[in-house]
Write a protein that holds these residues in place. Sequence first.
Motif, short mmCIF file in Angstrom:
data_model
loop_
_atom_site.label_atom_id
_atom_site.label_comp_id
_atom_site.label_asym_id
_atom_site.label_seq_id
_atom_site.Cartn_x
_atom_site.Cartn_y
_atom_site.Cartn_z
N LYS A 3 14.98 13.04 -2.93
CA LYS A 3 14.72 11.64 -2.61
C LYS A 3 15.93 10.89 -2.07
O LYS A 3 15.80 10.05 -1.18
CB LYS A 3 14.24 10.90 -3.87
N PHE A 4 17.08 11.16 -2.63
CA PHE A 4 18.22 10.29 -2.40
C PHE A 4 19.27 10.87 -1.45
O PHE A 4 20.34 10.30 -1.31
CB PHE A 4 18.86 9.92 -3.73
N PHE A 5 18.96 12.00 -0.80
CA PHE A 5 19.91 12.51 0.18
C PHE A 5 19.25 13.20 1.35
O PHE A 5 19.76 13.16 2.47
CB PHE A 5 20.90 13.49 -0.49
N PHE A 6 18.10 13.83 1.16
CA PHE A 6 17.54 14.69 2.19
C PHE A 6 17.02 13.90 3.38
O PHE A 6 16.97 14.42 4.50
CB PHE A 6 16.40 15.54 1.60
N TYR A 7 16.66 12.63 3.18
CA TYR A 7 16.01 11.88 4.24
C TYR A 7 16.98 11.04 5.06
O TYR A 7 16.56 10.27 5.92
CB TYR A 7 14.88 11.04 3.65
N LYS B 136 11.96 7.94 3.58
CA LYS B 136 12.66 7.91 4.85
C LYS B 136 13.26 6.53 5.08
O LYS B 136 12.70 5.51 4.65
CB LYS B 136 11.71 8.27 6.00
N PRO B 137 14.42 6.45 5.76
CA PRO B 137 15.10 5.15 5.94
C PRO B 137 14.22 4.09 6.56
O PRO B 137 14.34 2.90 6.21
CB PRO B 137 16.28 5.51 6.85
N GLU B 138 13.32 4.47 7.47
CA GLU B 138 12.50 3.45 8.12
C GLU B 138 11.51 2.80 7.16
O GLU B 138 10.91 1.77 7.50
CB GLU B 138 11.76 4.06 9.31
N ASN B 139 11.33 3.37 5.99
CA ASN B 139 10.39 2.80 5.02
C ASN B 139 11.08 2.14 3.83
O ASN B 139 10.41 1.78 2.86
CB ASN B 139 9.43 3.89 4.53
N GLU B 140 12.39 1.94 3.90
CA GLU B 140 13.07 1.40 2.73
C GLU B 140 12.70 -0.05 2.45
O GLU B 140 12.91 -0.55 1.35
CB GLU B 140 14.58 1.58 2.84
N TYR B 141 12.15 -0.74 3.46
CA TYR B 141 11.57 -2.07 3.23
C TYR B 141 10.09 -2.06 3.61
O TYR B 141 9.53 -3.08 3.99
CB TYR B 141 12.32 -3.13 4.04
N GLY B 142 9.47 -0.90 3.48
CA GLY B 142 8.10 -0.72 3.91
C GLY B 142 7.09 -1.22 2.91
O GLY B 142 7.42 -1.87 1.92
N PRO B 143 5.83 -0.85 3.12
CA PRO B 143 4.75 -1.42 2.30
C PRO B 143 4.74 -0.95 0.86
O PRO B 143 4.06 -1.54 0.03
CB PRO B 143 3.49 -0.94 3.04
N TRP C 279 0.85 -1.18 0.00
CA TRP C 279 0.00 0.00 0.00
C TRP C 279 0.89 1.24 0.00
O TRP C 279 2.11 1.15 0.22
CB TRP C 279 -0.94 0.00 1.21
N LEU C 280 0.31 2.37 -0.30
CA LEU C 280 1.06 3.62 -0.31
C LEU C 280 1.37 4.06 1.11
O LEU C 280 0.50 4.00 2.00
CB LEU C 280 0.27 4.73 -1.02
N VAL C 281 2.59 4.52 1.33
CA VAL C 281 2.90 5.20 2.59
C VAL C 281 1.98 6.41 2.69
O VAL C 281 1.81 7.16 1.72
CB VAL C 281 4.38 5.63 2.60
N THR C 282 1.36 6.60 3.83
CA THR C 282 0.28 7.58 3.94
C THR C 282 0.74 8.99 3.62
O THR C 282 0.13 9.70 2.81
CB THR C 282 -0.33 7.54 5.35
N ASP C 283 1.82 9.43 4.24
CA ASP C 283 2.32 10.80 4.06
C ASP C 283 3.44 10.79 3.03
O ASP C 283 4.43 10.07 3.20
CB ASP C 283 2.82 11.35 5.40
N VAL C 284 3.30 11.58 1.99
CA VAL C 284 4.30 11.59 0.93
C VAL C 284 5.68 12.01 1.44
O VAL C 284 6.71 11.64 0.87
CB VAL C 284 3.84 12.50 -0.23
N VAL C 285 5.72 12.75 2.54
CA VAL C 285 7.01 13.15 3.12
C VAL C 285 7.78 11.94 3.63
O VAL C 285 9.01 11.97 3.70
CB VAL C 285 6.77 14.16 4.27
N ASP C 286 7.07 10.86 3.95
CA ASP C 286 7.71 9.70 4.57
C ASP C 286 8.16 8.63 3.59
O ASP C 286 8.80 7.66 3.99
CB ASP C 286 6.75 9.06 5.58
N VAL C 287 7.85 8.77 2.30
CA VAL C 287 8.08 7.68 1.35
C VAL C 287 9.53 7.23 1.33
O VAL C 287 9.83 6.03 1.34
CB VAL C 287 7.63 8.10 -0.07
#
Length: 481
Positions: free
Chosen positions: A333-337, A252-259, A242-250
Motif C-alpha cells: 500500500k505505502f510504497f508500490f504505487y 495510486k497517487p491519483e486517488n489520494e484525494y479521490g472518492p 464511493w469505492l474506487v472500482t478496481d482494488v489495484v487503483d485504491v
Amino acid sequence: MKKNINFALRCALLLSVFFTGFSCKNLDEQPFSFVSPETFSSSAAQVEASYAASLNHLWDYWSGYGYGYNPFRHDDQFVGGNLNIGADNGDGLWNVHYASIQSINGAIAAIKAGRVKGEDQETIDRLLAQGMFLRAHNYFMLVRMFGGVPLITDESPDPISNPMPRSSVSDVYSLIVSDLTFAASKLPLSWPDAPGKPTQGAAKGILAKVYLTMATFPLNETSNYQKAEQMAREVMESGKYWLVTDVVDVFKPENEYGPEMMWGYNSTSDDKTTDPQIWAPSVYGDGGWGDAAIDTTFEKSWPAQARKDAYLMTEWNGTHYSDFPEQTPFCKKFFFYISLDDFNGYASTANWPIIRYADVLLIYAEAANMANGGPTQQAVDAVNQVIDRANGYVENPLHPKMTTSMSQTEFDEAVIQERSWELVFENGDRWFDICRKRILDEVTTRPDYLANFSEDDYLFPIPEVDLELNELLEQNPGYSE
C-alpha cells in the motif's frame, strides 16, 4: 506481559510531556515583531498555520505516524510483536498527540475569544470546526491507546504549572463526541481548493467509528451501535463517496484525494513522508529496508483474491517471499504505487489514510448487525461491496459474500475479519479492533507469544517521564512505575 525500563535512560525526553511553552518571555530584549500567545491567532491564516503545525507533529519525516507503527506490532499482522510490551511502548505517539493538541487549543481559544478579525461568521465557524475535528482525532487515538488521559482543552489552565490527573474514558469520549458533532454541523461537504482538509463526511465517518468503539470495550454502551449505524448511513447516503472500482487503483497517487479517501495525513513534493524503503523488502528496487514486514501466518490466512495481490507483496520479479532475505511478505500500500524512480530516490508523497469509505461501509455493517439482532439486508449489501471489489467482481469460493442467513455472531466475526484484510496496516486499525473486541488471546496463534498474554495488554503504558513530572498520573495496570 510488561517490562519496566530504566527511567534514567529516557531523561532526554524531558522536553516533552505536555509542551515547551514560550521561552521568549524570559528574554530581556523586546523584538519588534514579537507575536505573543495572546496575539498570534488574530487571522484565519494564523489559525490555519496552527492546524498545519498540529498535523506536522503527527505526520512528520521519521516522526509521529511517519514511523509510528511500532507500538502496534503486537497485533496479528506485523512481524516482531510478541506481547512482551515494553514500558516505553507508545511514548512517541503520546508526545506528538499532546503537542498537536497544544497547537489546536491555542487556535480554538483565539477563535472563541473573538481575536480572529476580518472574517464572516461562516468562516469563523469553519475554522472552529476544523480545530474541534482535529482535537477529537487526537483524543480518539489517545484514549484507545492509553485509556483515560489528561483532558486538556482550550479552557484548561497551563498543564505545566497546573498538573492534571487522568480523566475517565467516558469523559474523554464525551469531548470527542461533542467536538465531532460540532465539526459535522459546520464543516463543508468539500474544499474545492484544499481537498486535504477535514469535511463534514470525514467528521461523520470518524464519529461513526467513535460510536462503534463506545459500543464495545471498554465502555460497552451498546446503545451506541444504533448511533454508529445512523452516522455511517448518513455518509453512505450523502453521495459524496464511493469505492474506487478496481482494488489495484485504491492507493495510486491519483486517488489520494479521490472518492474513497475521506481524510488523512497529507504529503507533498515539498513535505515528503518518511522514506518508502521502510515498507519494502530488500529485493525491491535499489533495496528496501524491511522495517515493516507482515507475519506469515496472517498472509497464509488471507484467501487468494485480487485484493491480496493489490495490497500485499508476496513475490517480486518471480521470487516468492520465502526466498526474500527477510522471508516475509510486505505491504504494498505505502510504497508500490509510487514510481520506482521515486522509490529509489527515497521520495514518497503518499498520504496516510485515517478514514476511507471502505471503512465506513464496514462500520455500518458491524453496527447494523449488532443494533438489529442480526444482519440486515442493508448490512449485508454494505460489506458485500467491499468483498465484491476484493474478489475482482467474480465469485470466489475461498471468500464468498455474506448473507442474511448468518447468525449475529457469525456475521460480526466475519466483518471483523474483513476489516483486518481491507484495512491492513492502516493507522493501528487492526490493533484497535482487537482491543475493542477483546480478542488478543484468540488471534495470537504462536504459543511462545501467547505465553506473554495478559489482560493488561489492551492498554499501552503511560510514559514514565510524565509519571515522574506529574504525580497525579497513575500507571496502567501491569506496568511498573
